[in-house]
Design a protein around this motif. Structure first.
Motif, PDB file in Angstrom:
ATOM      1  N   GLY A 194       0.820  -1.199   0.000  1.00 28.19           N
ATOM      2  CA  GLY A 194       0.000   0.000   0.000  1.00 28.19           C
ATOM      3  C   GLY A 194       0.850   1.244   0.000  1.00 28.19           C
ATOM      4  N   ALA A 195       0.184   2.404   0.043  1.00 33.41           N
ATOM      5  CA  ALA A 195       0.867   3.672  -0.177  1.00 33.41           C
ATOM      6  C   ALA A 195       1.412   4.323   1.079  1.00 33.41           C
ATOM      7  CB  ALA A 195      -0.074   4.649  -0.884  1.00 33.41           C
ATOM      8  N   THR A 196       1.146   3.799   2.263  1.00 32.73           N
ATOM      9  CA  THR A 196       1.756   4.346   3.469  1.00 32.73           C
ATOM     10  C   THR A 196       2.968   3.498   3.843  1.00 32.73           C
ATOM     11  OG1 THR A 196       0.476   3.006   5.031  1.00 32.73           O
ATOM     12  CG2 THR A 196      -0.529   5.062   4.269  1.00 32.73           C
ATOM     13  N   ALA A 197       3.862   4.056   4.661  1.00 33.12           N
ATOM     14  CA  ALA A 197       5.060   3.317   5.053  1.00 33.12           C
ATOM     15  C   ALA A 197       4.692   2.031   5.783  1.00 33.12           C
ATOM     16  CB  ALA A 197       5.945   4.194   5.931  1.00 33.12           C
ATOM     17  N   ARG A 198       3.691   2.099   6.649  1.00 30.79           N
ATOM     18  CA  ARG A 198       3.262   0.917   7.387  1.00 30.79           C
ATOM     19  C   ARG A 198       2.622  -0.103   6.450  1.00 30.79           C
ATOM     20  NH1 ARG A 198       3.871  -2.702  11.364  1.00 30.79           N
ATOM     21  NH2 ARG A 198       1.897  -3.474  12.186  1.00 30.79           N
ATOM     22  N   ALA A 199       1.762   0.347   5.551  1.00 29.90           N
ATOM     23  CA  ALA A 199       1.093  -0.575   4.638  1.00 29.90           C
ATOM     24  C   ALA A 199       2.076  -1.233   3.684  1.00 29.90           C
ATOM     25  CB  ALA A 199       0.005   0.155   3.855  1.00 29.90           C
ATOM     26  N   SER A 200       3.006  -0.456   3.134  1.00 32.21           N
ATOM     27  CA  SER A 200       3.904  -0.971   2.100  1.00 32.21           C
ATOM     28  C   SER A 200       4.775  -2.106   2.614  1.00 32.21           C
ATOM     29  CB  SER A 200       4.779   0.149   1.547  1.00 32.21           C
ATOM     30  OG  SER A 200       5.686   0.612   2.523  1.00 32.21           O
ATOM     31  N   SER A 201       5.040  -2.117   3.901  1.00 26.55           N
ATOM     32  CA  SER A 201       5.969  -3.095   4.463  1.00 26.55           C
ATOM     33  C   SER A 201       5.276  -4.218   5.220  1.00 26.55           C
ATOM     34  CB  SER A 201       6.955  -2.392   5.399  1.00 26.55           C
ATOM     35  OG  SER A 201       6.271  -1.749   6.454  1.00 26.55           O
ATOM     36  N   THR A 202       3.959  -4.363   5.066  1.00 26.75           N
ATOM     37  CA  THR A 202       3.235  -5.400   5.806  1.00 26.75           C
ATOM     38  C   THR A 202       2.330  -6.212   4.893  1.00 26.75           C
ATOM     39  OG1 THR A 202       1.471  -3.828   6.362  1.00 26.75           O
ATOM     40  CG2 THR A 202       3.220  -4.128   7.990  1.00 26.75           C
ATOM     41  N   ALA A 203       1.960  -7.387   5.404  1.00 20.48           N
ATOM     42  CA  ALA A 203       0.997  -8.258   4.739  1.00 20.48           C
ATOM     43  C   ALA A 203       0.113  -8.875   5.816  1.00 20.48           C
ATOM     44  CB  ALA A 203       1.698  -9.345   3.936  1.00 20.48           C
ATOM     45  N   GLU A 204      -1.138  -9.136   5.498  1.00 16.27           N
ATOM     46  CA  GLU A 204      -2.050  -9.720   6.466  1.00 16.27           C
ATOM     47  C   GLU A 204      -3.053 -10.637   5.785  1.00 16.27           C
ATOM     48  OE1 GLU A 204      -4.613  -6.699   8.369  1.00 16.27           O
ATOM     49  OE2 GLU A 204      -3.679  -5.259   7.001  1.00 16.27           O
ATOM     50  N   LEU A 205      -3.612 -11.540   6.575  1.00 20.64           N
ATOM     51  CA  LEU A 205      -4.582 -12.514   6.091  1.00 20.64           C
ATOM     52  C   LEU A 205      -5.928 -12.295   6.773  1.00 20.64           C
ATOM     53  CD1 LEU A 205      -2.505 -15.832   6.056  1.00 20.64           C
ATOM     54  CD2 LEU A 205      -3.553 -14.742   4.053  1.00 20.64           C
ATOM     55  N   TYR A 206      -6.998 -12.394   5.978  1.00 20.33           N
ATOM     56  CA  TYR A 206      -8.353 -12.354   6.531  1.00 20.33           C
ATOM     57  C   TYR A 206      -8.940 -13.757   6.451  1.00 20.33           C
ATOM     58  CZ  TYR A 206     -13.281 -11.349   7.240  1.00 20.33           C
ATOM     59  OH  TYR A 206     -14.573 -11.342   7.715  1.00 20.33           O
ATOM     60  N   LEU A 247      -1.598 -10.624  11.073  1.00 18.14           N
ATOM     61  CA  LEU A 247      -0.350 -10.245  10.410  1.00 18.14           C
ATOM     62  C   LEU A 247       0.448 -11.492  10.079  1.00 18.14           C
ATOM     63  CD1 LEU A 247       1.128  -7.124  12.248  1.00 18.14           C
ATOM     64  CD2 LEU A 247       0.405  -7.276   9.866  1.00 18.14           C
ATOM     65  N   VAL A 248       1.027 -11.534   8.890  1.00 20.79           N
ATOM     66  CA  VAL A 248       1.937 -12.612   8.508  1.00 20.79           C
ATOM     67  C   VAL A 248       3.323 -12.008   8.327  1.00 20.79           C
ATOM     68  CG1 VAL A 248       0.149 -14.032   7.452  1.00 20.79           C
ATOM     69  CG2 VAL A 248       1.334 -12.321   6.058  1.00 20.79           C
ATOM     70  N   ALA A 249       4.293 -12.841   8.024  1.00 22.60           N
ATOM     71  CA  ALA A 249       5.650 -12.345   7.803  1.00 22.60           C
ATOM     72  C   ALA A 249       5.647 -11.232   6.760  1.00 22.60           C
ATOM     73  CB  ALA A 249       6.555 -13.493   7.365  1.00 22.60           C
ATOM     74  N   ALA A 250       6.469 -10.233   6.994  1.00 27.41           N
ATOM     75  CA  ALA A 250       6.542  -9.105   6.069  1.00 27.41           C
ATOM     76  C   ALA A 250       7.314  -9.488   4.819  1.00 27.41           C
ATOM     77  CB  ALA A 250       7.215  -7.924   6.743  1.00 27.41           C
ATOM     78  N   PRO A 251       6.892  -9.032   3.648  1.00 32.36           N
ATOM     79  CA  PRO A 251       7.700  -9.267   2.444  1.00 32.36           C
ATOM     80  C   PRO A 251       9.039  -8.556   2.566  1.00 32.36           C
ATOM     81  CG  PRO A 251       5.907  -7.721   2.000  1.00 32.36           C
ATOM     82  CD  PRO A 251       5.666  -8.272   3.361  1.00 32.36           C
ATOM     83  N   SER A 252      10.038  -9.025   1.833  1.00 29.99           N
ATOM     84  CA  SER A 252      11.382  -8.445   1.932  1.00 29.99           C
ATOM     85  C   SER A 252      11.428  -7.008   1.427  1.00 29.99           C
ATOM     86  CB  SER A 252      12.384  -9.292   1.127  1.00 29.99           C
ATOM     87  OG  SER A 252      12.484 -10.589   1.664  1.00 29.99           O
ATOM     88  N   VAL A 253      10.608  -6.709   0.418  1.00 29.43           N
ATOM     89  CA  VAL A 253      10.652  -5.385  -0.211  1.00 29.43           C
ATOM     90  C   VAL A 253       9.312  -4.682  -0.030  1.00 29.43           C
ATOM     91  CG1 VAL A 253      11.024  -4.131  -2.365  1.00 29.43           C
ATOM     92  CG2 VAL A 253      12.294  -6.240  -1.924  1.00 29.43           C
ATOM     93  N   PRO A 254       9.265  -3.534   0.643  1.00 29.25           N
ATOM     94  CA  PRO A 254       8.024  -2.758   0.712  1.00 29.25           C
ATOM     95  C   PRO A 254       7.606  -2.331  -0.690  1.00 29.25           C
ATOM     96  CG  PRO A 254       9.622  -1.989   2.330  1.00 29.25           C
ATOM     97  CD  PRO A 254      10.363  -2.907   1.402  1.00 29.25           C
ATOM     98  N   ARG A 255       6.298  -2.332  -0.964  1.00 31.66           N
ATOM     99  CA  ARG A 255       5.866  -1.980  -2.320  1.00 31.66           C
ATOM    100  C   ARG A 255       4.419  -1.523  -2.349  1.00 31.66           C
ATOM    101  NH1 ARG A 255       7.588  -6.605  -5.650  1.00 31.66           N
ATOM    102  NH2 ARG A 255       8.752  -7.388  -3.851  1.00 31.66           N
ATOM    103  N   GLU A 256       4.080  -0.829  -3.417  1.00 31.99           N
ATOM    104  CA  GLU A 256       2.719  -0.414  -3.715  1.00 31.99           C
ATOM    105  C   GLU A 256       2.536  -0.435  -5.228  1.00 31.99           C
ATOM    106  OE1 GLU A 256       2.116   4.036  -3.436  1.00 31.99           O
ATOM    107  OE2 GLU A 256       4.041   3.874  -2.377  1.00 31.99           O
ATOM    108  N   HIS A 257       1.278  -0.395  -5.682  1.00 34.56           N
ATOM    109  CA  HIS A 257       0.953  -0.404  -7.109  1.00 34.56           C
ATOM    110  C   HIS A 257       1.624  -1.569  -7.833  1.00 34.56           C
ATOM    111  CE1 HIS A 257       0.530   4.106  -6.219  1.00 34.56           C
ATOM    112  NE2 HIS A 257      -0.672   3.582  -6.238  1.00 34.56           N
TER     113      HIS A 257
END
Length: 416
Positions: free
Chosen positions: A255-267, A276-286
């Motif tokens: 996502g577009a915020t610093a917190r969002a770009s560096s996290t992943a989660e499961l519903y 929350l699951v393990a964070a991807p190695s590279v923060p990203r958006e779009h």
């Protein structure tokens, strides 16, 4: 003064009328373009790509970096070529597209110009004829709405922004049999964004965007909150990906915020909880994301707020909840789209980067083994960090201001 014969004026006027009338629309030059494998006839972004029932892929409208497009083209997996097809009746970008149960494609909303604007217009594409037919417009204009095909064949369109870029908290339903719209119960929160809604197995639809995810009950037409505000990461998400997993859970990444770009989660729809699951190695958006034939999730390209467009690809394993690095893309891509082909390869198409600008080239990506990530790719990483393949990287020392105590040294921290 010499008079010009009226007959000459008539001929000249007729020639002018016919020459103007025969000129192609500004964005219809694709019909004369030379087809090159995997290359779009017209570079385009800000559009949805739709896989047709026969495996072909439809690209309708979008933006080429200078203008909003009405032109459309279809990708043929057998030849690897894009071919021109019928143009939209109205040029649009940031629109939504849904493949209907009968194989046709509904396109709704979007905008025509870069300035604040929004369209209510809707039209339907028939793959058998390659032509578009105008249907009834929505009740209100919507730029960048969220749209999803319901199990009963109707299409739910929610949110977006109006002509003044104000978020909309409303929804409506399209009936393919009649080509008309009816009002739907409005969501509790503003919605929007292509690909942010997925159908769950319990007769509900998850809309995951903004600060609060919501569920739409197909049977009752009612909305309810899906988990706590901000989800497990406690953040607002836009420019993220929402992917339905084979086991019924939903993965949200970036996502577009610093917190969002560096996290992943499961519903988990069975519990109604975000985790929350393990964070991807590279923060990203779009970025682009899809499920492979093996059931893993590939997250491809996108952009990082400090380094720009990315070639990085990572693979998420839903069974372990862990990420691993995958082979990189041939060139950086943000705002691109990924589609799974019948042979298991991934078609990357469209988008842009800082070096080339708009990308007309496509890429046939073959998911391979694990490729260790580098310290440079993990922006801001320091000390010992996982390499994404079960190993460990030794990146630059970690500095902490005024840290000179034994506990700091024990944790590998150095005084600045």
């Amino acid at each position: 003064m010499r008079r010009v014969p009226t007959s000459f004026l008539g001929v000249a006027l007729c020639a002018l009328v016919f020459s103007c009338g025969a000129a192609p629309r500004p964005d219809e030059g694709t019909r004369d373009a030379v087809a090159v494998p995997l290359r779009l006839l017209t570079p385009r972004k800000l559009l949805p790509f739709v896989t047709l029932a026969d495996g072909r892929v439809l690209a309708a409208g979008g933006h080429d970096g200078q203008r909003t497009l009405a032109s459309c083209e279809v990708f043929e997996p057998e030849t690897g070529l894009w071919r021109a097809t019928g143009a939209l009746n109205k040029a649009r970008r940031n629109h939504a597209a849904v493949r209907l149960l009968d194989g046709r494609v509904l396109v709704v909303g979007g905008a025509q110009v870069a300035a604040p604007s929004a369209l209510a217009d809707a039209e339907v594409y028939a793959p058998t004829t390659g032509q578009w037919t105008v249907v009834s417009p929505m009740s209100e204009p919507r730029n960048d709405p969220a749209a999803v095909l319901l199990p009963d064949g109707r299409v739910l369109v929610a949110g977006g922004t109006d002509a003044d870029r104000r978020p909309l908290r409303s929804a409506e339903l399209f009936h393919p049999e009649t080509g008309t719209w009816v009002p739907a119960t409005p969501p509790g929160f503003v919605r929007g964004g292509a690909g942010t809604a997925v159908v769950l197995g319990q007769g509900k639809v998850l809309f995951a965007s903004g600060l609060q995810a919501e569920l739409y009950d197909v049977a009752t037409g009612r909305w309810e909150k899906a988990g706590l505000t901000g989800g497990a990461a406690g953040t607002h998400r836009v420019g993220h990906s929402v992917t339905a997993l084979p086991d019924g859970r939903v993965l949200v990444v970036g996502g577009a915020t610093a917190r969002a770009s560096s996290t992943a989660e499961l519903y988990d729809p069975m519990t109604g909880l975000w985790t929350l699951v393990a964070a991807p190695s590279v923060p990203r958006e779009h970025h682009a994301a899809l499920v492979t034939k093996e059931g893993t999730v590939l997250v491809l390209g996108g952009e990082h707020f400090t380094t720009g467009a990315l070639t990085s690809v990572e693979r998420f394993n839903p069974m372990t909840g862990q990420w691993s690095s995958a082979p990189a893309l041939e060139e950086p891509r943000r705002f691109s789209h990924a589609l799974l082909l019948a042979d298991g390869a991934v078609l990357l198409v469209g988008g842009a980067n800082e070096m080339t600008g708009m990308l007309g080239s496509g890429e046939r990506y073959l998911p391979g083994g694990c490729v260790p990530v580098t310290c440079e790719a993990r922006v801001g990483a320091c000390g010992a960090v996982p390499d994404g393949c079960g190993g460990e990287l030794q990146c630059a020392p970690c500095f902490v201001d005024r840290c000179d105590a034994p506990p700091c040294h024990a944790e590998g921290l150095t005084r600045r």
